[in-house]
Design an enzyme around this catalytic site. Structure first.
Site, PDB file in Angstrom:
ATOM      1  N   CYS A 140       0.823  -1.206   0.000  1.00  0.00           N
ATOM      2  CA  CYS A 140       0.000   0.000   0.000  1.00  0.00           C
ATOM      3  C   CYS A 140       0.858   1.257   0.000  1.00  0.00           C
ATOM      4  O   CYS A 140       0.507   2.272  -0.612  1.00  0.00           O
ATOM      5  CB  CYS A 140      -0.942  -0.005   1.194  1.00  0.00           C
ATOM      6  SG  CYS A 140      -0.104  -0.136   2.796  1.00  0.00           S
ATOM      7  N   ASN A 301      -8.007   4.263  -2.280  1.00  0.00           N
ATOM      8  CA  ASN A 301      -7.440   3.061  -1.685  1.00  0.00           C
ATOM      9  C   ASN A 301      -6.799   2.200  -2.768  1.00  0.00           C
ATOM     10  O   ASN A 301      -6.897   2.499  -3.963  1.00  0.00           O
ATOM     11  CB  ASN A 301      -8.537   2.285  -0.949  1.00  0.00           C
ATOM     12  CG  ASN A 301      -7.995   1.370   0.121  1.00  0.00           C
ATOM     13  OD1 ASN A 301      -6.787   1.280   0.337  1.00  0.00           O
ATOM     14  ND2 ASN A 301      -8.876   0.674   0.811  1.00  0.00           N
TER      15      ASN A 301
END
Length: 333
Positions: A140, A301
């Site tokens: 991420c 995201n």
């Protein structure tokens, strides 16, 4: 007649239980099929089924509250529905955070007389690349960093180019203690130093594979470098708003543990942590606004378009929700 009535009630209740169990089992089967879930042992599958069942109850309870106007967000079954909040948790090593804090960088200050937009969505202004899925790689951090860099590259060159997350996953770990490939558990801002010294390639030249591999960087294909990065003062959401509104999308780190089943609405939770270094997931703020008087951050995201609102999360603004304001930054080209 009385005895028959009692038997009738018992049969009806039992039948109802069977229907519930059958419905849950069907949902479990469909969940495993849709997301390709496989478990190493029967015991592990039984445990995950029990977690899944609890998550269904959690989803149903939250969504009843949402329908009654008692909650601002709703939940749903996604690829994380066989996990519980304890499967997520802070992974940032304090030692890495100290390393990052000792590096040289600029601090954001709100410009005097600046006219900060009341709302902004950098997607509509062309500065945000499509949502991707990081897959089983805990990368991420690379998505958040490249997202911030893609926006700055667009604003400088008027050209939106997806940058290589795989470049950082493969090569960053050779450069700095604190860049850990698919293992996460690092400090994203250290990526800026790698990009400063070696540059970063485009996604087209160095595609994402969701696994760690040997570094295959080609310096001749490096698209851009950075000269500096800017930290937003911790817990200062007014400064964050100014940075997003005036500069562009920014990278942030949050405590993910109550967000993993998010499906839509403005997310708010009293249970997630807000301390510096408590974040376990990096994301990209691409805008902000208000909905029915409730302020929110618009956050990109890296869980694919099936997560949340087509891959995005609206998070409550003004309360440092899940520590979103504790470690915010953006690069300077």
């Amino acid at each position: 007649m009385k005895r028959l009535a009692i038997c009738y009630i018992i049969v009806t209740v039992a039948f109802g239980v069977n229907v519930v169990l059958s419905s849950t089992s069907t949902k479990w089967y469909n969940f495993k099929l849709k997301y390709g879930k496989r478990y190493a042992t029967h015991q592990e599958e039984q445990y995950r089924f029990s977690v899944f069942r609890k998550n269904l109850q959690k989803i149903a309870k939250r969504n009843r509250q949402y329908e009654l106007g008692l909650s601002g967000h709703k939940l749903g079954v996604n690829k994380f529905a066989d996990l519980d909040r304890f499967d997520f948790g802070p992974k940032t090593d304090t030692a890495y955070t100290q390393i990052a804090n000792n590096t040289t960088h600029s601090i954001f200050k709100i410009p005097s007389l600046a006219e900060i937009p009341t709302e902004i969505d950098w997607r509509k202004l062309g500065a945000v690349t499509p949502v991707q899925d990081q897959g089983s790689c805990s990368s991420c951090w690379s998505f958040a960093i490249t997202g911030a860099l893609e926006a700055q590259y667009f604003l400088k060159h008027n050209r939106l180019v997806p940058l290589s997350k795989q470049n950082l996953v493969d090569c960053g770990k050779l450069y700095a203690r604190g860049l850990n490939g698919c293992n996460g558990a690092g400090v994203p801002v250290l990526s800026y130093y790698y990009i400063r010294d070696y540059g970063i390639e485009s996604e087209a030249d160095y595609p994402y594979e969701a696994v760690e591999r040997d570094c295959r960087a080609d310096a001749s294909k490096a698209l851009t470098r950075v000269s500096d990065y800017v930290m937003i003062p911790a817990n200062d959401e007014e400064a964050m708003k100014a940075a997003v509104g005036l500069v562009g999308p920014i990278s942030v780190t949050i405590d993910m543990r109550d967000l993993y089943l998010y499906q839509g609405g403005i997310f708010e939770s009293d249970d997630c942590l807000k301390e510096v270094g408590s974040g376990d997931h990096a994301m990209l703020i691409v805008g902000y606004g208000s909905d029915n008087g409730v302020d929110y951050w618009l956050v990109k995201n890296s869980f694919g378009v099936d997560f949340g609102e087509e891959g995005y999360v609206r998070m409550r603004r003004g309360i440092n929700q899940c520590g979103i304001a504790t470690y915010a930054n953006y690069p300077v080209l």
